[in-house]
Motif scaffolding. Structure first.
Motif, PDB file in Angstrom:
ATOM      1  N   SER A   1       0.836  -1.206   0.000  1.00 34.59           N
ATOM      2  CA  SER A   1       0.000   0.000   0.000  1.00 34.59           C
ATOM      3  C   SER A   1       0.869   1.254   0.000  1.00 34.59           C
ATOM      4  CB  SER A   1      -0.905   0.035   1.234  1.00 34.59           C
ATOM      5  OG  SER A   1      -1.742  -1.084   1.255  1.00 34.59           O
ATOM      6  N   THR A   2       2.006   1.181   0.678  1.00 31.96           N
ATOM      7  CA  THR A   2       2.927   2.318   0.692  1.00 31.96           C
ATOM      8  C   THR A   2       3.436   2.603  -0.709  1.00 31.96           C
ATOM      9  OG1 THR A   2       3.599   1.866   2.963  1.00 31.96           O
ATOM     10  CG2 THR A   2       5.126   3.158   1.627  1.00 31.96           C
ATOM     11  N   ALA A   3       3.848   1.540  -1.407  1.00 29.19           N
ATOM     12  CA  ALA A   3       4.362   1.718  -2.768  1.00 29.19           C
ATOM     13  C   ALA A   3       3.279   2.309  -3.670  1.00 29.19           C
ATOM     14  CB  ALA A   3       4.837   0.373  -3.316  1.00 29.19           C
ATOM     15  N   ARG A   4       2.048   1.853  -3.498  1.00 29.68           N
ATOM     16  CA  ARG A   4       0.935   2.381  -4.297  1.00 29.68           C
ATOM     17  C   ARG A   4       0.704   3.844  -4.016  1.00 29.68           C
ATOM     18  NH1 ARG A   4      -4.100  -1.440  -5.552  1.00 29.68           N
ATOM     19  NH2 ARG A   4      -4.698   0.200  -7.001  1.00 29.68           N
ATOM     20  N   THR A   5       0.754   4.196  -2.736  1.00 28.74           N
ATOM     21  CA  THR A   5       0.523   5.589  -2.366  1.00 28.74           C
ATOM     22  C   THR A   5       1.626   6.471  -2.943  1.00 28.74           C
ATOM     23  OG1 THR A   5      -0.498   4.809  -0.342  1.00 28.74           O
ATOM     24  CG2 THR A   5       0.116   7.131  -0.403  1.00 28.74           C
ATOM     25  N   GLU A   6       2.846   5.969  -2.902  1.00 33.03           N
ATOM     26  CA  GLU A   6       3.961   6.755  -3.444  1.00 33.03           C
ATOM     27  C   GLU A   6       3.805   6.954  -4.952  1.00 33.03           C
ATOM     28  OE1 GLU A   6       7.651   5.011  -2.270  1.00 33.03           O
ATOM     29  OE2 GLU A   6       7.328   5.439  -0.149  1.00 33.03           O
ATOM     30  N   GLU A   7       3.333   5.906  -5.618  1.00 33.18           N
ATOM     31  CA  GLU A   7       3.110   5.991  -7.053  1.00 33.18           C
ATOM     32  C   GLU A   7       2.032   7.037  -7.342  1.00 33.18           C
ATOM     33  OE1 GLU A   7       2.691   2.531 -10.439  1.00 33.18           O
ATOM     34  OE2 GLU A   7       2.181   2.121  -8.380  1.00 33.18           O
TER      35      GLU A   7
ATOM     36  N   ARG B   1      -1.073  17.610 -11.116  1.00 26.69           N
ATOM     37  CA  ARG B   1      -2.267  18.453 -10.977  1.00 26.69           C
ATOM     38  C   ARG B   1      -2.274  19.257  -9.691  1.00 26.69           C
ATOM     39  NH1 ARG B   1      -7.655  15.524 -12.633  1.00 26.69           N
ATOM     40  NH2 ARG B   1      -6.961  14.147 -14.314  1.00 26.69           N
ATOM     41  N   TYR B   2      -1.589  18.753  -8.688  1.00 25.44           N
ATOM     42  CA  TYR B   2      -1.656  19.396  -7.384  1.00 25.44           C
ATOM     43  C   TYR B   2      -0.246  19.686  -6.883  1.00 25.44           C
ATOM     44  CZ  TYR B   2      -6.101  16.960  -7.781  1.00 25.44           C
ATOM     45  OH  TYR B   2      -7.297  16.490  -8.249  1.00 25.44           O
ATOM     46  N   THR B   3      -0.192  20.592  -5.957  1.00 26.18           N
ATOM     47  CA  THR B   3       1.071  20.853  -5.273  1.00 26.18           C
ATOM     48  C   THR B   3       0.986  20.102  -3.949  1.00 26.18           C
ATOM     49  OG1 THR B   3       1.191  23.005  -6.321  1.00 26.18           O
ATOM     50  CG2 THR B   3       2.543  22.679  -4.353  1.00 26.18           C
ATOM     51  N   ILE B   4       2.009  19.344  -3.641  1.00 27.38           N
ATOM     52  CA  ILE B   4       1.914  18.444  -2.486  1.00 27.38           C
ATOM     53  C   ILE B   4       2.994  18.776  -1.450  1.00 27.38           C
ATOM     54  CG2 ILE B   4       2.107  16.019  -1.745  1.00 27.38           C
ATOM     55  CD1 ILE B   4       1.005  15.260  -4.556  1.00 27.38           C
ATOM     56  N   VAL B   5       2.563  18.877  -0.205  1.00 33.38           N
ATOM     57  CA  VAL B   5       3.525  18.999   0.892  1.00 33.38           C
ATOM     58  C   VAL B   5       3.403  17.732   1.721  1.00 33.38           C
ATOM     59  CG1 VAL B   5       4.358  20.376   2.827  1.00 33.38           C
ATOM     60  CG2 VAL B   5       3.195  21.498   0.915  1.00 33.38           C
ATOM     61  N   LEU B   6       4.519  17.016   1.835  1.00 33.90           N
ATOM     62  CA  LEU B   6       4.499  15.697   2.462  1.00 33.90           C
ATOM     63  C   LEU B   6       5.398  15.707   3.693  1.00 33.90           C
ATOM     64  CD1 LEU B   6       4.074  12.497   2.178  1.00 33.90           C
ATOM     65  CD2 LEU B   6       6.222  12.545   0.907  1.00 33.90           C
ATOM     66  N   VAL B   7       4.783  15.442   4.847  1.00 32.52           N
ATOM     67  CA  VAL B   7       5.593  15.283   6.055  1.00 32.52           C
ATOM     68  C   VAL B   7       5.866  13.806   6.227  1.00 32.52           C
ATOM     69  CG1 VAL B   7       5.431  15.277   8.571  1.00 32.52           C
ATOM     70  CG2 VAL B   7       4.912  17.360   7.308  1.00 32.52           C
ATOM     71  N   THR B   8       7.115  13.452   6.391  1.00 29.83           N
ATOM     72  CA  THR B   8       7.412  12.021   6.558  1.00 29.83           C
ATOM     73  C   THR B   8       8.628  11.803   7.450  1.00 29.83           C
ATOM     74  OG1 THR B   8       7.874   9.953   5.403  1.00 29.83           O
ATOM     75  CG2 THR B   8       8.746  11.943   4.388  1.00 29.83           C
ATOM     76  N   HIS B   9       8.557  10.691   8.177  1.00 31.41           N
ATOM     77  CA  HIS B   9       9.692  10.253   8.989  1.00 31.41           C
ATOM     78  C   HIS B   9      10.585   9.341   8.172  1.00 31.41           C
ATOM     79  CE1 HIS B   9       9.583  11.606  13.036  1.00 31.41           C
ATOM     80  NE2 HIS B   9       8.305  11.356  13.156  1.00 31.41           N
ATOM     81  N   ASN B  10      10.042   8.900   7.038  1.00 33.99           N
ATOM     82  CA  ASN B  10      10.728   7.914   6.225  1.00 33.99           C
ATOM     83  C   ASN B  10      11.599   8.641   5.199  1.00 33.99           C
ATOM     84  OD1 ASN B  10      11.406   6.050   4.251  1.00 33.99           O
ATOM     85  ND2 ASN B  10       9.530   4.882   4.513  1.00 33.99           N
ATOM     86  N   LEU B  11      12.902   8.671   5.478  1.00 34.22           N
ATOM     87  CA  LEU B  11      13.807   9.428   4.606  1.00 34.22           C
ATOM     88  C   LEU B  11      13.842   8.856   3.193  1.00 34.22           C
ATOM     89  CD1 LEU B  11      16.813   9.998   7.021  1.00 34.22           C
ATOM     90  CD2 LEU B  11      14.957  11.563   6.436  1.00 34.22           C
ATOM     91  N   GLN B  12      13.769   7.537   3.093  1.00 35.30           N
ATOM     92  CA  GLN B  12      13.799   6.923   1.758  1.00 35.30           C
ATOM     93  C   GLN B  12      12.567   7.335   0.965  1.00 35.30           C
ATOM     94  OE1 GLN B  12      15.184   5.147   4.352  1.00 35.30           O
ATOM     95  NE2 GLN B  12      17.163   5.421   3.362  1.00 35.30           N
ATOM     96  N   GLN B  13      11.442   7.450   1.690  1.00 36.57           N
ATOM     97  CA  GLN B  13      10.231   7.888   1.008  1.00 36.57           C
ATOM     98  C   GLN B  13      10.393   9.323   0.507  1.00 36.57           C
ATOM     99  OE1 GLN B  13       6.308   8.550   3.208  1.00 36.57           O
ATOM    100  NE2 GLN B  13       5.847   6.916   1.758  1.00 36.57           N
ATOM    101  N   ALA B  14      10.902  10.182   1.354  1.00 35.87           N
ATOM    102  CA  ALA B  14      11.131  11.577   0.948  1.00 35.87           C
ATOM    103  C   ALA B  14      12.038  11.594  -0.275  1.00 35.87           C
ATOM    104  CB  ALA B  14      11.754  12.365   2.096  1.00 35.87           C
ATOM    105  N   ALA B  15      13.083  10.764  -0.245  1.00 36.48           N
ATOM    106  CA  ALA B  15      14.027  10.732  -1.363  1.00 36.48           C
ATOM    107  C   ALA B  15      13.354  10.225  -2.636  1.00 36.48           C
ATOM    108  CB  ALA B  15      15.218   9.835  -1.007  1.00 36.48           C
ATOM    109  N   ARG B  16      12.474   9.244  -2.475  1.00 36.66           N
ATOM    110  CA  ARG B  16      11.845   8.645  -3.659  1.00 36.66           C
ATOM    111  C   ARG B  16      10.820   9.567  -4.303  1.00 36.66           C
ATOM    112  NH1 ARG B  16      11.903   3.746  -0.537  1.00 36.66           N
ATOM    113  NH2 ARG B  16       9.867   4.265   0.294  1.00 36.66           N
TER     114      ARG B  16
END
Lengths: 218, 254
Positions: free
Chosen positions: B184-190, B198-213
């Motif tokens: 589900s995480t991979a799907r959400t990232e996709e 279409r949108y401007t996104i601000v993402l707060v995350t503890h997961n550095l790899q996610q931020a990087a991806r």
């Protein structure tokens, strides 16, 4: 401090790299030694020793890939691991050149040298010193030393041009020495390539420390 | 990327009972990009997100100074119509929080609140939103089922569809995958990757790899201070500030 174990593994990686560097440095010195002394046994030892360098390269490479996959290093740690991966490729190529020099020893060992070797051992000393300095710079994160290594390449290039001229003169004056002299030219060429790879090491270390790939010139 | 700025904070400070949560933060989010906000727990990243749709001021003892510009308009101004603002700036939380209604009614909630009564319009909006949230294929024909019967990952995408249904310009995501499994995480990232066009996104995350991806830009907050911000590829390979370096490499002390 978090990630203690990972940082211990990084330190171990640095030690492995130093060990590989010391071995390559020794291969270069011994190859040229075998030539000066026309020592066939030593030349053979250098050729055989290349397998050890290759094995170390593969070990370190595996170690780096494992760290990348399992630890996902970032920022400076990422540069440390990726620099190690690049450095071992250059070290491995240098060892190949050392091995090529040792094979030339075997080719020309049967006859006396046309002239005493002076500039070739000097070139080899500078090249080996470049390798050692680059690896010290890697471990110490010393960008000044890395830049010094890059500058030392000029000295090697100059020696190469000198050797080239000298051997050309020998060949012109003594047609019977052409076979040996052209082999000695290959030796100098191998040393020149070794110094180029050592220059790469300096550039990689500079990137690792500063995060900038381009090395300031002059 | 158009180069325009969608969202910008200027000298933004937030205190809760005189305890500083954000200290003079000035951050620009370019239109159509993903900005990841990273930093240790308590660094102020969730507060930053919650100021951007004016949720933070509802916390007890909150005091906010500075400005937050949405398309150049200060949303902290007294005249801001909050329900209008929250249609423009949608939010997805860490825990999926569907309403205890049907799937359809969850997504139609916002448009109905905005006064939409025509069933066919609502139906089209619900379908389009569920499609964008990449949930449509799983729930078509089951729109009357309770939202709470969905899996966690589906619920999170439903909440995203609910946010999208009101036609926002900005999506705020607070640890949107923290409670999801890797698939589900991979799907959400996709999905984030698709939505940023279409949108401007601000993402707060503890997961550095996610931020990087997933992000285009990364902002590093520490103790309420914006330490560094820049293009994500630069931040994760060669940050300028030593505190960023220490955080990314796990060497940051307390």
């Amino acid at each position: 401090m978090a990630r203690e174990q990972f940082h211990t593994q990084l330190a171990a990686l640095e030690q492995e790299l130093l060990r590989m560097g010391a071995l390559v440095e020794e291969q270069i010195a011994r190859a040229v030694q075998s030539l000066s002394d026309r020592d066939l046994a030593l030349a053979q030892a250098v050729v055989d020793g290349d397998d050890q360098v290759d094995a170390l390269e593969m070990d370190i490479e595996r170690h780096c890939l494992t760290l990348l996959a399992l630890q996902q290093p970032m920022a400076g740690d990422l540069r440390t691991v990726s620099t190690a991966l690049k450095i071992i490729t250059d070290l491995e190529r240098m060892a190949d050149h050392a091995s090529d020099i040792a094979k030339i020893t075997a080719q020309i060992a049967g006859e006396p040298l046309v002239k005493p070797l002076v500039d070739i051992p000097r070139m080899s000393t500078v090249a080996a010193y470049m390798v050692r300095s680059a690896l010290n710079a890697y471990v110490a994160r010393d960008v000044e030393m890395a830049l010094l290594v890059i500058r030392m390449d000029d000295e090697v290039d100059q020696l190469y041009r000198q050797i080239f001229q000298d051997l050309l003169t020998v060949m012109r004056e003594r047609p019977d020495a052409v076979f040996q002299a052209s082999h000695l030219l290959f030796v100098a060429n191998n040393l020149e390539r070794i110094a180029d790879h050592a220059t790469n090491l300096g550039e990689w270390v500079s990137y690792m420390v500063t995060g900038r790939r381009k090395v300031p010139t002059g | 990327m158009s180069g325009e700025v969608m969202l910008e904070t200027s000298d933004l400070s937030v205190t809760f009972y005189s305890q500083a949560a954000l200290r003079s933060v000035s951050l620009s989010v370019p239109t159509g990009t993903v900005m990841a906000v990273i930093g240790p727990s308590g660094c102020g990243k969730s507060t930053l997100l919650r100021v951007m749709n004016r949720l933070a001021e509802r916390s007890p003892g909150a005091r906010i100074t500075g400005a937050v510009y949405l398309h150049g308009e200060n949303i902290l101004s007294r005249d801001t119509d909050l329900s209008h603002l929250r249609r423009r700036v949608g939010m997805v939380f860490q825990q999926p929080n569907p309403f205890p209604f049907s799937i359809f009614d969850n997504v139609a909630y916002g448009p109905r609140l905005a006064g939409e009564r025509r069933h066919e319009v609502l139906r089209d909006t619900v379908e389009a939103s569920l499609r964008q949230a990449s949930l449509w294929d799983e729930v078509r024909g089951k729109l009357r089922r309770p939202a709470l019967s969905l899996s966690g990952g589906q619920q999170q995408r439903l909440c995203l569809a609910r946010a999208l249904a009101v036609g926002p310009e900005v999506l705020l995501m607070d640890e949107p995958t923290a409670s999801l499994d890797p698939v589900s995480t991979a799907r959400t990232e996709e999905l984030i990757e698709e939505l940023k066009h279409r949108y401007t996104i601000v993402l707060v995350t503890h997961n550095l790899q996610q931020a990087a991806r997933v992000s285009d830009y990364t902002a590093f907050l520490d103790r309420g201070i914006l330490v560094e911000t820049g293009p994500t590829p630069v931040m994760f390979t060669a940050p300028r500030e030593s505190r960023t370096e220490d955080y990314l490499t796990g060497r940051l002390e307390g």
